[in-house]
Design an enzyme around this catalytic site. Structure first.
Site, mmCIF file in Angstrom:
data_model
loop_
_atom_site.group_PDB
_atom_site.id
_atom_site.type_symbol
_atom_site.label_atom_id
_atom_site.label_comp_id
_atom_site.label_asym_id
_atom_site.label_seq_id
_atom_site.Cartn_x
_atom_site.Cartn_y
_atom_site.Cartn_z
ATOM 1 C CD GLU A 187 68.670 -4.908 63.525
ATOM 2 O OE1 GLU A 187 68.497 -4.058 62.344
ATOM 3 O OE2 GLU A 187 67.952 -5.976 63.450
ATOM 4 C CB CYS A 201 69.150 -17.215 62.244
ATOM 5 S SG CYS A 201 69.321 -15.750 63.127
ATOM 6 C CG HIS A 256 65.243 -24.630 65.664
ATOM 7 N ND1 HIS A 256 64.243 -23.759 66.028
ATOM 8 C CD2 HIS A 256 66.481 -23.918 65.946
ATOM 9 C CE1 HIS A 256 64.757 -22.629 66.444
ATOM 10 N NE2 HIS A 256 65.937 -22.610 66.306
ATOM 11 C CB SER A 267 67.418 -17.595 74.162
ATOM 12 O OG SER A 267 67.021 -18.556 72.811
ATOM 13 C CB CYS A 290 75.378 -14.904 65.375
ATOM 14 S SG CYS A 290 75.144 -16.444 66.551
ATOM 15 C CG ASN A 328 59.428 -14.514 61.960
ATOM 16 O OD1 ASN A 328 58.460 -14.342 61.786
ATOM 17 N ND2 ASN A 328 60.167 -14.705 63.149
ATOM 18 C CB CYS A 359 62.298 -14.778 66.196
ATOM 19 S SG CYS A 359 61.813 -14.835 67.827
ATOM 20 C CB CYS A 389 71.203 -21.153 62.592
ATOM 21 S SG CYS A 389 71.603 -21.761 64.192
ATOM 22 N N GLY A 422 73.176 -12.619 68.375
ATOM 23 C CA GLY A 422 74.172 -13.368 68.895
ATOM 24 C C GLY A 422 73.927 -14.694 69.902
ATOM 25 C CB CYS A 482 63.896 -9.102 71.926
ATOM 26 S SG CYS A 482 65.007 -10.360 71.201
HETATM 27 N N1 SAH Z 1 71.501 -17.622 69.769
HETATM 28 C C1 SAH Z 1 70.474 -17.551 70.691
HETATM 29 C C2 SAH Z 1 69.709 -16.457 70.764
HETATM 30 C C3 SAH Z 1 69.401 -15.464 69.436
HETATM 31 S S1 SAH Z 1 68.115 -16.297 68.412
HETATM 32 C C4 SAH Z 1 69.453 -18.900 70.189
HETATM 33 O O1 SAH Z 1 69.883 -19.425 69.385
HETATM 34 O O2 SAH Z 1 68.652 -19.275 71.026
HETATM 35 C C5 SAH Z 1 66.631 -16.161 69.436
HETATM 36 C C6 SAH Z 1 65.642 -17.263 68.640
HETATM 37 O O3 SAH Z 1 64.992 -16.867 67.283
HETATM 38 C C7 SAH Z 1 65.942 -18.500 68.631
HETATM 39 O O4 SAH Z 1 65.133 -19.234 69.110
HETATM 40 C C8 SAH Z 1 66.114 -18.817 67.150
HETATM 41 O O5 SAH Z 1 66.113 -19.984 66.804
HETATM 42 C C9 SAH Z 1 65.121 -18.130 66.332
HETATM 43 N N2 SAH Z 1 65.180 -17.693 65.033
HETATM 44 C C10 SAH Z 1 66.251 -17.559 64.466
HETATM 45 N N3 SAH Z 1 65.895 -17.501 63.029
HETATM 46 C C11 SAH Z 1 64.474 -17.358 63.041
HETATM 47 C C12 SAH Z 1 63.436 -17.049 61.981
HETATM 48 N N4 SAH Z 1 64.108 -16.833 60.808
HETATM 49 N N5 SAH Z 1 62.262 -17.386 62.220
HETATM 50 C C13 SAH Z 1 61.744 -17.675 63.576
HETATM 51 N N6 SAH Z 1 62.735 -17.788 64.574
HETATM 52 C C14 SAH Z 1 64.011 -17.794 64.174
#
Ligand code: SAH
Length: 356
Positions: A93, A120, A218, A193, A113, A292, A335, A117, A163, A106
């Site tokens: 996406e 996510c 985080h 990022s 990935c 989110n 995000c 986490c 990713g 973005c």
């Molecule tokens: N893997 C990289 C880039 C992708 S994630 C990274 O971790 O930075 C992009 C951003 O979205 C990151 O800061 C991630 O922690 C955040 N993110 C992931 N899941 C989320 C969620 N459910 N709500 C808000 N931010 C989130």
């Protein structure tokens, strides 16, 4: 990735390779094709200044990487999300966001990935494969074209889609170069990022373009971060801090930390103090994003009042923090909500810096 190599697609081609393919054509013709591909970002058939035979050669040898599978629009057209089919059937996406003062895309660096986490959506769904350089660049081309059609200029690129860019460093960096060199986007308008893949941070410190670095922190204590962000077990916080410090020393660039505020998980006074202590010596800027919702994680985002209190506390502790607002809530574009399974799951939104 162990199997057959991925096919080269349109934006894997360099200018020299294109010139070789069009061998015998005058130089200005190669320029025209290059401009059609990059400045216009249109299909060869639209290049009325280029002879049909040349257009046919390009169309045949430089296939597109991304086939649209779905497109969603939100925020009165200010946010657009594309779901793409890749040539081997995987999906990624891309999200385009218009703001009053800039337009940001973005982009995804991997299909899925492997970082896992839990909060996510991409991490919940697992890893499919790395994206090629051409697949990354083409996301930017499409976004730029769409922006131009809307009378806007694509100004910023963030690698915050699906990713982990530093798990796919070489292709990502090649894409950064194409975006910079061929599309003319300044390095300071490009942000990588990472979840904290230390070897990638170390490589970026030596890299030849001064792009921005964001680290998705985080949590700022190891026991809790080990659980929420599993890569922390491999690159714990002191190792991460050292890499960040070396990066800042080497580049003199401002570092940012991303912090998705999760109700009761990382939003207490203690968490703010831990974050402040961690960010202060690195002079890092903090971006706060209320979590989110995602299908696989039951905990909610921090309520607005608590978000503001957390930000205020960081301010009192001498840390610059920006609260991001959420966009695209109805199109699963936010995000952490990108999982390339469209039509399921809960509400979605894209985090965006609030104007200050
Ligand atoms: N893997 C990289 C880039 C992708 S994630 C990274 O971790 O930075 C992009 C951003 O979205 C990151 O800061 C991630 O922690 C955040 N993110 C992931 N899941 C989320 C969620 N459910 N709500 C808000 N931010 C989130």
């Amino acid at each position: 990735m162990a199997g057959s190599p991925l096919p080269r697609t349109r934006y894997d081609w360099t200018r020299d390779e294109l010139a070789e393919l069009l061998d015998g054509q005058p130089r200005y013709r190669v320029d025209q094709v290059w401009q059609g591909l990059h400045d216009q970002g249109t299909e060869p058939e639209a290049w009325s200044n280029v002879p049909k035979a040349v257009r046919a050669t390009v169309a045949e040898h430089l296939p597109r990487a991304l086939a649209p599978a779905a497109e969603s629009v939100s925020d009165d057209g200010e946010t657009v999300k594309w779901l793409w089919d890749l040539v081997d059937g995987h999906q990624v996406e891309t999200v385009l966001m218009h703001y009053p003062d800039r337009t940001t895309v973005c982009v995804s660096s991997q299909a899925g990935c492997a970082m896992a986490c839990g909060f996510c959506a991409t991490g919940q769904a697992g890893f499919d494969r790395h994206l090629t350089t051409g697949e990354i660049v083409e996301q930017v081309i499409v976004a730029r074209r769409r922006s131009a059609e809307a009378g806007k200029r694509l100004s910023n690129i963030v690698f915050m889609g699906m990713g982990e860019p530093f798990a796919n460093y070489d292709r990502t960096w090649e894409a950064v170069h194409r975006i910079h060199d061929d599309l003319g986007i300044g390095a300071r308008h490009i942000t990588l990022s990472t979840v904290g893949v230390v070897p990638g941070i170390r490589r970026l410190a030596e890299a030849d373009l001064p792009v921005n670095l964001a680290v998705s922190l985080h949590l700022a204590n190891d026991p809790e971060r080990d659980e929420l962000v599993p890569i922390n077990r491999r690159y714990p916080l002191d190792v991460l801090a050292e890499a960040c410090a070396d990066y800042v020393d080497a580049t003199h660039r401002r570092l940012s930390f991303e912090w998705a505020l999760i109700d009761g998980v990382n939003d207490t006074d203690r968490h703010a103090r831990e974050l402040a202590d961690y960010a202060r010596p690195l002079r890092a800027h903090v971006n706060l994003i209320p979590l989110n919702p995602t299908p696989g994680y039951a905990v909610r985002g921090t309520p607005r009042a608590r978000v503001d209190a957390f930000a205020a506390q960081l301010g009192d502790l001498g840390i610059n923090a920006t609260v991001r607002r959420t966009r695209g809530t109805d199109i699963d574009a936010a995000c952490g909500q990108l999982r390339a399974s469209h039509g399921e799951g809960g509400p979605t939104a894209v985090a965006a810096p609030t104007r200050r």
